[in-house]
Design an enzyme around this catalytic site. Structure first.
Site, PDB file in Angstrom:
ATOM      1  CD  GLU A 164     -48.543 -73.323 119.526  1.00  0.00           C
ATOM      2  OE1 GLU A 164     -48.461 -73.728 118.358  1.00  0.00           O
ATOM      3  OE2 GLU A 164     -48.112 -72.217 119.882  1.00  0.00           O
ATOM      4  CD  GLU A 187     -45.779 -68.648 123.366  1.00  0.00           C
ATOM      5  OE1 GLU A 187     -46.272 -68.190 122.315  1.00  0.00           O
ATOM      6  OE2 GLU A 187     -45.356 -69.806 123.473  1.00  0.00           O
TER       7      GLU A 187
HETATM    8  O1  9MR Z   1     -42.138 -65.615 117.901  1.00  0.00           O
HETATM    9  C1  9MR Z   1     -41.734 -66.803 117.252  1.00  0.00           C
HETATM   10  C2  9MR Z   1     -41.279 -66.490 115.841  1.00  0.00           C
HETATM   11  O2  9MR Z   1     -40.090 -65.727 115.856  1.00  0.00           O
HETATM   12  C3  9MR Z   1     -41.041 -67.781 115.073  1.00  0.00           C
HETATM   13  O3  9MR Z   1     -40.794 -67.498 113.708  1.00  0.00           O
HETATM   14  C4  9MR Z   1     -42.247 -68.706 115.190  1.00  0.00           C
HETATM   15  C5  9MR Z   1     -41.954 -70.058 114.570  1.00  0.00           C
HETATM   16  O4  9MR Z   1     -40.972 -70.740 115.290  1.00  0.00           O
HETATM   17  O5  9MR Z   1     -42.594 -68.922 116.542  1.00  0.00           O
HETATM   18  C6  9MR Z   1     -42.917 -67.755 117.231  1.00  0.00           C
HETATM   19  O6  9MR Z   1     -43.231 -68.089 118.561  1.00  0.00           O
HETATM   20  C7  9MR Z   1     -44.371 -68.935 118.743  1.00  0.00           C
HETATM   21  C8  9MR Z   1     -44.122 -69.797 119.954  1.00  0.00           C
HETATM   22  O7  9MR Z   1     -42.925 -70.514 119.776  1.00  0.00           O
HETATM   23  C9  9MR Z   1     -45.278 -70.741 120.211  1.00  0.00           C
HETATM   24  N1  9MR Z   1     -46.531 -70.037 120.323  1.00  0.00           N
HETATM   25  C10 9MR Z   1     -46.825 -69.109 119.238  1.00  0.00           C
HETATM   26  C11 9MR Z   1     -45.655 -68.142 119.050  1.00  0.00           C
HETATM   27  C12 9MR Z   1     -45.988 -67.136 117.977  1.00  0.00           C
HETATM   28  O8  9MR Z   1     -46.089 -67.765 116.737  1.00  0.00           O
END
Ligand code: 9MR
Length: 422
Positions: A215, A322
């Site tokens: 990102e 994802e």
């Molecule tokens: O699904 C993830 C959630 O449990 C966490 O709280 C969050 C912060 O670490 O991250 C979410 O996953 C993210 C991923 O790591 C990167 N792309 C966006 C995803 C959704 O926020």
């Protein structure tokens, strides 16, 4: 009378004997569903993000031990690829500075679970503006006199003044807004190098693919290619190239991904093309594009087809990293995936006719994946079922909270039949 009794007894035995079969049919509505990984075995592996309790057992976040056991059964039955939803993020795997500052337990468990169950394992994520502890960016020593801070701009990086300044939740919950003395460029590069070499080195040969940088692209309609983050401010835009070079040195056989969200939108995709072409021109070892695909039920075959067609011109494999399809009203406006915006994108209740809208959207999206199967080399869902999803209120996955396949599941498996000769 005796005959009648005998007849009734026989009938009763017959019904009782058939009961389990009748019940199974009644409860599931049909025979057991086929495994996703088998359905798509000639197209791509089908993976999922998993949380700690799924690979370590016991009760989980929002899940009893029984529910977690059912989640694990679904995970093992349907998926042949796995990634940690959180446990390899810097905040969790390397919370404190120094060689003793790592917490490998849950990540080790995930890798062992994946390999033990015949799954490919991906690593997520090495360098991200979010979920990175403050110590990483803090200056421990005064910068040396020749330190370059701020650094020179990338020639074609075209990054003007920041438009994407870290604001609310910019660096992730609890880890944002670090305002103390900053590390020098050299110091931060050294920390990045240590982190990447340690983490990638530990799983060398077992974790086959890494989200190296996550990102880094700017959002919105501005002209900046990159998001402004402490990485870009302290090191400069070339933090991306450095991260890939460190990862490649740590495991020359690993597939290294650049991973981002919102690539279904034209503006974000344009930034991706600019960034990756520039990295390619500099011989940076980027091996695959990770397209997160946090999309919504308004997403069409055409939108996904166009995105994949354009991204494919970079000449790299595409991994869908994802995948989920948000059915909440608040999420129909875009493809963003900032954690800070998640509350808004899951508000307003579900859209009308949500189940059918979800099934139709998944059908279109998967039809596009199958069409582009020569480029799309992996599909990873962001969670096993709706109950454990980060967007639970948007019911974005193929299985409900009881692990029952939804109509979207049926819609997805029929798309494999849309394969045509290349
Ligand atoms: O699904 C993830 C959630 O449990 C966490 O709280 C969050 C912060 O670490 O991250 C979410 O996953 C993210 C991923 O790591 C990167 N792309 C966006 C995803 C959704 O926020």
């Amino acid at each position: 009378m005796n005959n009648l009794h005998r007849f009734l007894r026989r009938m009763r035995a017959l019904v009782l004997g058939l009961m389990p079969l009748l019940l199974a049919r009644f409860v599931t509505g049909a025979e057991a569903p086929p495994a996703l990984k088998d359905v798509f075995k000639d197209c791509f592996p089908i993976g999922t993000a998993a949380n700690r309790s799924m690979v370590m057992g016991g009760a989980g976040f929002r899940r009893s031990a029984d529910q977690n056991a059912a989640d694990i059964a679904t995970l093992k039955f349907h998926f042949n690829q796995i990634v940690a939803e959180n446990d390899m993020k810097w905040q969790l795997i390397h919370p404190r500075e120094g060689g003793n500052g790592y917490e490998f337990g849950p990540a080790d468990a995930l890798v062992d679970f994946g390999l033990g169950n015949g799954m490919q394992v991906a690593g997520h994520t090495l360098v991200w503006h979010s979920q990175t502890p403050n110590w990483v960016f803090a200056g421990t020593n005064p910068p040396p006199p020749d330190a370059t801070n701020p650094p020179p701009a990338l020639a074609a990086g075209t990054n003007g003044p920041a438009t994407n300044r870290p604001g609310r939740g910019g660096f992730g919950p609890g880890f944002g807004r670090y305002t103390g003395p900053r590390a020098s460029r050299e110091e931060l590069l050294q920390r990045m190098s240590n982190h990447i070499h340690t983490v990638v080195g530990r799983y060398k040969g077992r974790v086959k693919v890494w989200d190296v940088v996550n990102e880094a692209l700017a959002d919105g309609q501005g002209t900046n290619v990159l998001r402004t983050s402490l990485w870009s401010e302290i090191i400069g835009p070339d933090f991306i190239a450095s991260a890939f070079r460190f990862a490649h040195a740590a495991d020359p056989d690993a597939i290294l991904r650049y991973n981002d969200y919102g690539l279904e939108g034209a503006a974000k995709r344009k930034r991706l093309m600019t960034l990756i072409r520039e990295l390619q021109a500099q011989q940076v070892p980027v091996h695959a594009i990770g397209s997160q695909a946090h999309v919504n039920v308004s997403t069409t075959f055409e939108a996904m087809d166009q995105a994949l067609t354009e991204i494919a011109t970079l000449g790299l494999p595409i991994h869908i990293t994802e995948l989920d399809v948000n059915g909440a009203q608040g999420g129909q406006g875009g493809f963003g995936a900032n954690v800070a915006d998640n509350a808004a994108t899951t508000q307003g209740g579900l859209v009308a006719d949500a189940d059918k809208r979800l099934a139709d959207a998944y059908a279109g999206i998967f039809r596009a994946f199958v069409k582009h199967r020569d480029t799309v080399k992996l599909i990873t869902f962001w969670g096993v079922n709706d109950a454990v999803s980060w967007r639970a209120q948007g019911r974005p996955l193929l299985f409900d909270g009881e692990n029952q396949p939804k109509s979207a599941f049926q819609a997805v498996i029929t798309t494999v039949g849309t394969r045509t000769a290349p």
